[in-house]
Design a protein around this motif. Structure first.
Motif, short mmCIF file in Angstrom:
data_model
loop_
_atom_site.label_atom_id
_atom_site.label_comp_id
_atom_site.label_asym_id
_atom_site.label_seq_id
_atom_site.Cartn_x
_atom_site.Cartn_y
_atom_site.Cartn_z
N VAL A 244 0.84 -1.19 0.00
CA VAL A 244 0.00 0.00 0.00
C VAL A 244 0.89 1.25 0.00
CG1 VAL A 244 -1.57 1.32 1.48
CG2 VAL A 244 -2.03 -1.07 0.99
N GLN A 245 1.94 1.22 0.79
CA GLN A 245 2.86 2.37 0.83
C GLN A 245 3.47 2.61 -0.55
OE1 GLN A 245 5.27 0.88 4.05
NE2 GLN A 245 3.89 1.65 5.64
N ALA A 246 3.88 1.51 -1.20
CA ALA A 246 4.49 1.65 -2.54
C ALA A 246 3.48 2.25 -3.52
CB ALA A 246 4.96 0.28 -3.04
N PHE A 315 6.51 2.76 -10.23
CA PHE A 315 6.56 3.60 -9.02
C PHE A 315 8.01 3.69 -8.54
CE2 PHE A 315 2.40 1.34 -8.56
CZ PHE A 315 1.61 2.44 -8.83
N SER A 316 8.36 4.86 -8.00
CA SER A 316 9.69 4.90 -7.38
C SER A 316 9.47 4.67 -5.88
CB SER A 316 10.35 6.25 -7.65
OG SER A 316 10.18 7.11 -6.60
N VAL A 317 10.10 3.62 -5.36
CA VAL A 317 9.81 3.20 -3.98
C VAL A 317 11.05 3.36 -3.11
CG1 VAL A 317 9.00 1.27 -2.56
CG2 VAL A 317 8.21 1.48 -4.92
N GLU A 318 10.91 4.18 -2.06
CA GLU A 318 12.02 4.37 -1.11
C GLU A 318 11.82 3.51 0.12
OE1 GLU A 318 12.84 8.37 0.30
OE2 GLU A 318 12.10 9.05 -1.66
N ILE A 319 12.94 3.17 0.75
CA ILE A 319 12.85 2.40 2.00
C ILE A 319 13.32 3.27 3.16
CG2 ILE A 319 13.75 0.40 3.25
CD1 ILE A 319 14.00 -1.04 0.54
N ASN A 320 12.49 3.41 4.19
CA ASN A 320 12.86 4.16 5.39
C ASN A 320 13.12 3.20 6.54
OD1 ASN A 320 12.86 6.82 4.78
ND2 ASN A 320 11.03 7.36 5.95
N HIS A 321 14.08 3.51 7.36
CA HIS A 321 14.28 2.73 8.59
C HIS A 321 13.79 3.58 9.75
CE1 HIS A 321 16.65 -0.71 7.07
NE2 HIS A 321 16.92 0.13 6.08
N LEU A 322 12.65 3.20 10.37
CA LEU A 322 12.12 3.95 11.51
C LEU A 322 12.61 3.30 12.80
CD1 LEU A 322 8.34 4.23 10.45
CD2 LEU A 322 10.25 5.67 9.77
N PRO A 323 12.67 4.08 13.87
CA PRO A 323 12.98 3.44 15.16
C PRO A 323 11.94 2.35 15.43
CG PRO A 323 12.86 5.84 15.37
CD PRO A 323 12.40 5.51 13.98
N ASP A 324 12.40 1.18 15.87
CA ASP A 324 11.45 0.07 16.04
C ASP A 324 10.54 0.34 17.25
OD1 ASP A 324 10.11 -2.33 16.22
OD2 ASP A 324 11.88 -3.56 15.81
N PRO A 325 9.22 0.44 17.02
CA PRO A 325 8.32 0.68 18.16
C PRO A 325 8.15 -0.56 19.03
CG PRO A 325 7.05 0.39 16.13
CD PRO A 325 8.50 0.34 15.73
N ARG A 326 8.62 -1.72 18.53
CA ARG A 326 8.45 -2.97 19.28
C ARG A 326 9.75 -3.33 20.00
NH1 ARG A 326 4.85 -6.80 15.24
NH2 ARG A 326 3.64 -5.11 14.34
N VAL A 327 9.65 -4.22 20.96
CA VAL A 327 10.85 -4.79 21.57
C VAL A 327 11.05 -6.16 20.93
CG1 VAL A 327 11.92 -5.59 23.70
CG2 VAL A 327 10.46 -3.54 23.72
N GLU A 328 12.00 -6.24 20.01
CA GLU A 328 12.24 -7.49 19.26
C GLU A 328 13.66 -7.46 18.72
OE1 GLU A 328 9.51 -7.44 15.88
OE2 GLU A 328 10.23 -5.49 15.20
N ALA A 329 14.22 -8.65 18.45
CA ALA A 329 15.58 -8.71 17.90
C ALA A 329 15.54 -8.24 16.45
CB ALA A 329 16.09 -10.14 17.98
N GLU A 330 16.43 -7.32 16.09
CA GLU A 330 16.42 -6.78 14.72
C GLU A 330 17.38 -7.54 13.80
OE1 GLU A 330 17.05 -2.57 14.90
OE2 GLU A 330 15.34 -2.28 16.22
N ALA A 331 18.18 -8.41 14.38
CA ALA A 331 19.06 -9.28 13.58
C ALA A 331 19.24 -10.54 14.42
CB ALA A 331 20.40 -8.61 13.34
#
Ligand code: NAD
Ligand code: USQ
Length: 401
Positions: A244-246, A315-331
């Motif tokens: 939907v964002q794209a 469409f030109s689609v950009e990727i944003n990295h937002l601060p994670d609102p959840r507590v979860e392992a990111e890698a």
């Protein structure tokens, strides 16, 4: 078979009810429309214009000649559930009827309590109803891959064999869920396992990954049968949101580094998996667990796939990295087994084949209905509080119990 679909007005339940009806099963739906009320509470709408349930069923009957029975009521109300079992007498019950959004359960205390009461009491009532009316009725319960969390070892299907101080046993796989919602599923699993042991019930826990897409053969028959497609910050799942964002040229909202890896499956595989579980029931006293997903991806993998698919559509689609609102392992390490449904005959749809047809095209088709204001993440795991909601529904529902 006579199959009850609890939660049959929802995203997974509706296409499942149609699929089973199309296959010739005698199907009934139970729902209390809570999901539609949560949309009102949050001020959001599904991307697709879904019709009232009674209308959907009428159109299904007109198109196919097949009748799906409707029982409107709350599974946490035991009197209602009893009357349903007496009236319909299901051989199998597929239980989708829970509050399923992790962010909803993390809004504040009320929403956490509401989620756990709704989910755990509903399942407990169902177990008692099966015991009272037909112990042979097979419970097919929707669990979640999120029950396991992201351990640093391979994830098995439900059970793990361990050796400890020279002795060996097979025990339920350790659970490390990441939200009050995911915790409700763990509590359900324990209650189900216990009742299989003490009353001899038969149950299959389908630990499902994140579902994407909206179209199945049956839903595609007529626009009046269209399924939900949620993209808001609370109920929208990641891939639906990215598409939907794209489609409206907004950057994709990758939380944190995007290394969070999960199991995913197409909604067309959800309906097939559920049918496979019904056709191959658990034995008496057996609590069986299937990991129900077909492929695993990191959030960043998905964002890149959507970026490529979006570019194919211009469409030109950009990727944003937002601060994670959840507590979860990111890698993290992630390797979850998922062979039992394949052994029963599942032929998975692959995301690479369906991203454009099943997702991007839907997002583009209904682009005018997108409300970009509902997309920014506001529910934060670290600081629960009231956000964008009046929280009246959980109060009202809890007070009535
Ligand atoms: P949904 O919210 O779209 O549908 C759930 C339906 O259950 C709604 O129609 C709702 O009105 C109904 N319901 C809720 N509480 C009820 C109650 N007390 N009495 C009667 N009806 C009630 O959710 P969904 O996405 O279709 O998910 C269905 C199930 O599958 C849930 O249990 C969810 O945890 C599980 N699941 C979903 C996903 C996913 O990606 N959507 C992934 C894994 C597991
Ligand atoms: N995410 C983003 N950006 C977004 C939305 C989500 O990076 O805009 C990330 C989340 O932080 C998370 C991952 O994507 O790491 C998945 O989030 P999600 O909202 O798509 O899915 P989740 O909260 O895990 O819940 C969904 C269903 C739930 C089901 C679960 C299966 O809503 O009912 O139980 O998927 S599982 O993930 O396997 O637990």
């Amino acid at each position: 078979m006579k199959i009850g679909v609890l939660g049959g007005d929802g995203y997974c339940g509706w296409p499942t009810a149609l699929y089973l009806s199309a296959k010739g099963h005698q199907v009934s739906i139970v729902d209390n429309y809570l999901r539609r009320q949560w949309d009102h509470e949050l001020g959001v709408e599904t991307l697709t214009p879904i019709r009232p349930l009674a209308k959907r069923l009428e159109v299904w009957h007109e198109l196919t000649g097949k009748q799906i029975e409707l029982h409107v009521g709350d599974v946490t109300d035991y009197d209602f559930l009893s009357s349903y079992f007496q009236a319909f007498g299901p051989e199998a019950v597929i239980h989708f009827a829970e509050q399923r959004a992790a962010p909803y359960s993390m809004i504040d205390r009320k929403h956490a309590v509401f989620t756990q009461v709704n989910n755990i009491v509903g399942t407990l009532n169902l177990l008692f109803a099966i015991r009272e009316y037909d112990r042979h009725c097979h419970l097919v319960k929707l669990g979640t891959m999120g029950e396991y969390g992201t351990p640093n070892i391979d994830i098995e299907e439900g059970y793990i064999t361990i050796e400890h101080n020279g002795r060996k046993d097979t025990v339920p796989y350790p659970k490390q869920p990441g939200s009050f919602y995911h915790l409700s599923k763990v509590h359900d699993s324990h209650n189900i396992m216990f009742t299989c042991k003490i009353w001899g019930l038969r149950a299959t826990d389908l630990n499902q990954g994140v579902v994407y897409g909206t179209m199945t053969d049956e839903v595609a028959l007529d626009e009046a049968l269209i399924n939900r497609f949620d993209y808001d910050e609370v109920f929208g799942t990641v891939l639906n949101r990215f598409c939907v964002q794209a489609a409206i040229g907004k950057p994709l909202t990758v939380y944190g580094k995007g290394g969070q890896t999960r199991g995913f499956l197409d909604i067309r595989d959800t309906v097939r998996c559920v049918e496979l579980a019904c056709l191959n029931p658990a034995n008496e006293s057996e609590f069986r667990v299937f990991n129900q997903f077909t492929e695993q991806f990191s959030v960043l993998d998905l964002a890149k796939m959507v970026q490529t698919a979006g570019r194919e559509l211009g469409f030109s689609v950009e990727i944003n990295h937002l601060p994670d609102p959840r507590v979860e392992a990111e890698a993290h390490y992630y390797n979850a087994k998922h062979s039992k449904l394949i052994e029963l005959g599942l032929k998975p749809h692959l995301l690479s084949d369906s991203l454009l047809d099943s997702l991007m095209n839907i997002a583009v088709k209904y682009r005018d209905r997108i409300d970009a204001a509902t997309m920014a993440p506001q529910v934060n795991w670290r600081s629960p509080r009231n956000v964008r909601t009046h929280a009246t529904k959980p109060d009202a529902v809890l007070a009535s119990r």
